[in-house]
Design a protein around this motif. Structure first.
Motif, PDB file in Angstrom:
ATOM      1  N   HIS B  40       0.835  -1.197   0.000  1.00  0.00           N
ATOM      2  CA  HIS B  40       0.000   0.000   0.000  1.00  0.00           C
ATOM      3  C   HIS B  40       0.873   1.252   0.000  1.00  0.00           C
ATOM      4  O   HIS B  40       0.639   2.200  -0.755  1.00  0.00           O
ATOM      5  CB  HIS B  40      -0.917  -0.051   1.227  1.00  0.00           C
ATOM      6  CG  HIS B  40      -1.732   1.174   1.447  1.00  0.00           C
ATOM      7  ND1 HIS B  40      -2.922   1.407   0.802  1.00  0.00           N
ATOM      8  CD2 HIS B  40      -1.534   2.255   2.239  1.00  0.00           C
ATOM      9  CE1 HIS B  40      -3.424   2.560   1.192  1.00  0.00           C
ATOM     10  NE2 HIS B  40      -2.606   3.093   2.061  1.00  0.00           N
ATOM     11  N   GLN B  72      -6.187  -0.695  -8.887  1.00  0.00           N
ATOM     12  CA  GLN B  72      -6.736   0.119  -7.814  1.00  0.00           C
ATOM     13  C   GLN B  72      -8.078   0.672  -8.242  1.00  0.00           C
ATOM     14  O   GLN B  72      -8.183   1.354  -9.264  1.00  0.00           O
ATOM     15  CB  GLN B  72      -5.775   1.270  -7.471  1.00  0.00           C
ATOM     16  CG  GLN B  72      -6.362   2.189  -6.413  1.00  0.00           C
ATOM     17  CD  GLN B  72      -5.350   3.183  -5.875  1.00  0.00           C
ATOM     18  OE1 GLN B  72      -4.620   2.882  -4.956  1.00  0.00           O
ATOM     19  NE2 GLN B  72      -5.322   4.331  -6.473  1.00  0.00           N
ATOM     20  N   LYS B  78      -7.330  -1.940  -3.341  1.00  0.00           N
ATOM     21  CA  LYS B  78      -6.367  -2.474  -4.302  1.00  0.00           C
ATOM     22  C   LYS B  78      -6.476  -3.984  -4.386  1.00  0.00           C
ATOM     23  O   LYS B  78      -6.588  -4.675  -3.385  1.00  0.00           O
ATOM     24  CB  LYS B  78      -4.938  -2.100  -3.888  1.00  0.00           C
ATOM     25  CG  LYS B  78      -4.583  -0.681  -4.211  1.00  0.00           C
ATOM     26  CD  LYS B  78      -3.199  -0.341  -3.710  1.00  0.00           C
ATOM     27  CE  LYS B  78      -3.244   0.224  -2.309  1.00  0.00           C
ATOM     28  NZ  LYS B  78      -4.020   1.465  -2.229  1.00  0.00           N
TER      29      LYS B  78
END
Lengths: 113, 134
Positions: B40, B72, B78
């Motif tokens: 991330h 994403q 995601k």
């Protein structure tokens, strides 16, 4: 300068991340055999080559470029090794400025890309 | 099968789903949580060092032994899969997984947003989609 620090942090963390996620080695073994080569975003593609000497080359191109590892190897062997490493005033690991390196690099980019 | 595993990360960076599809070395739960959060952050930093504006983050990562494709959504969730190098069709697989996520997870009235996904129907459909790819 911030950009460079961010890029260093990103590449350093990416190398560790890739080793952990490598399907050919257990998560706990960390054999370090998996090497990160490139990543692509919607706006740019970053190519990476790390040499056993510890010098890494980072190249950013447009996202549609193919595999440029051969080009990076060529840059390392012709431009960097010839113009920088063989320069007696070059201190390994230190930042350097070299007109010869810059012109050899420009020539390499123009002929290969 | 050339798809190794799927990870889904919520918009805060926490891992909400992880599944392995091939007989590969598995990460234990803690490691998977850590790697998902690290991804991330790496995804966010990659859009900051972009030389052009409007970068949305890493979409594909290539290494010597595997490739990683990431999608994403506009919400910040995601989806990333690890697969064999040079696998084709992974982008459309990620879109299909996103559709299944919105159908089987988000429309589930008992599912809380950003929480770990525990939906049997989602798992089933995932396996079908991955097998369909191979």
């Amino acid at each position: 300068m911030d950009d460079r620090k961010m890029m260093f942090g990103l590449l350093f963390s990416l190398k560790a991340f890739v080793n952990k996620l490598d399907p050919t080695s257990g998560g706990s073994e960390m054999s370090g055999q998996c090497s990160f080569q490139s990543f692509r975003t919607n706006k740019y593609k970053l190519h990476y080559l790390e040499n056993p000497s510890g010098i890494s080359l980072v190249l950013m191109t447009d996202p549609l470029t193919g595999d440029l590892r051969e080009f990076l190897r060529h840059v390392y062997s012709t431009c960097f090794t010839e113009c920088v490493v063989k320069n007696p005033f070059y201190q390994p690991g230190q930042p350097f400025t070299s007109d010869q390196f810059a012109s050899a690099l420009n020539k390499a980019v123009r002929t290969h890309l | 099968m050339s798809i190794f595993s799927l990870y889904i990360v919520n918009k805060s960076g926490g891992l909400i789903f992880q599944k392995d599809f091939a007989d590969i070395a598995r990460l234990n739960t803690n490691d998977a949580l850590m790697q998902a959060s690290i991804w991330h952050s790496l995804h966010a930093i990659s859009s900051q060092i972009s030389p052009l504006n409007g970068c949305t983050g890493i979409e594909m990562l290539e290494t010597s032994t595997f490739s990683l494709h990431c999608f994403q959504a506009l919400t910040g969730t995601k989806f990333f899969v690890t697969c064999a190098p040079r696998t084709t069709g992974v982008e459309s697989l990620l879109r299909t997984i996103y559709e299944m996520y919105s159908d089987y997870v988000l429309k589930n009235p008992f599912y809380e947003m950003e929480m770990p996904i525990r939906c049997a129907a989602f798992d089933l459909q995932l396996v079908v989609a991955i097998k369909g790819m191979a």
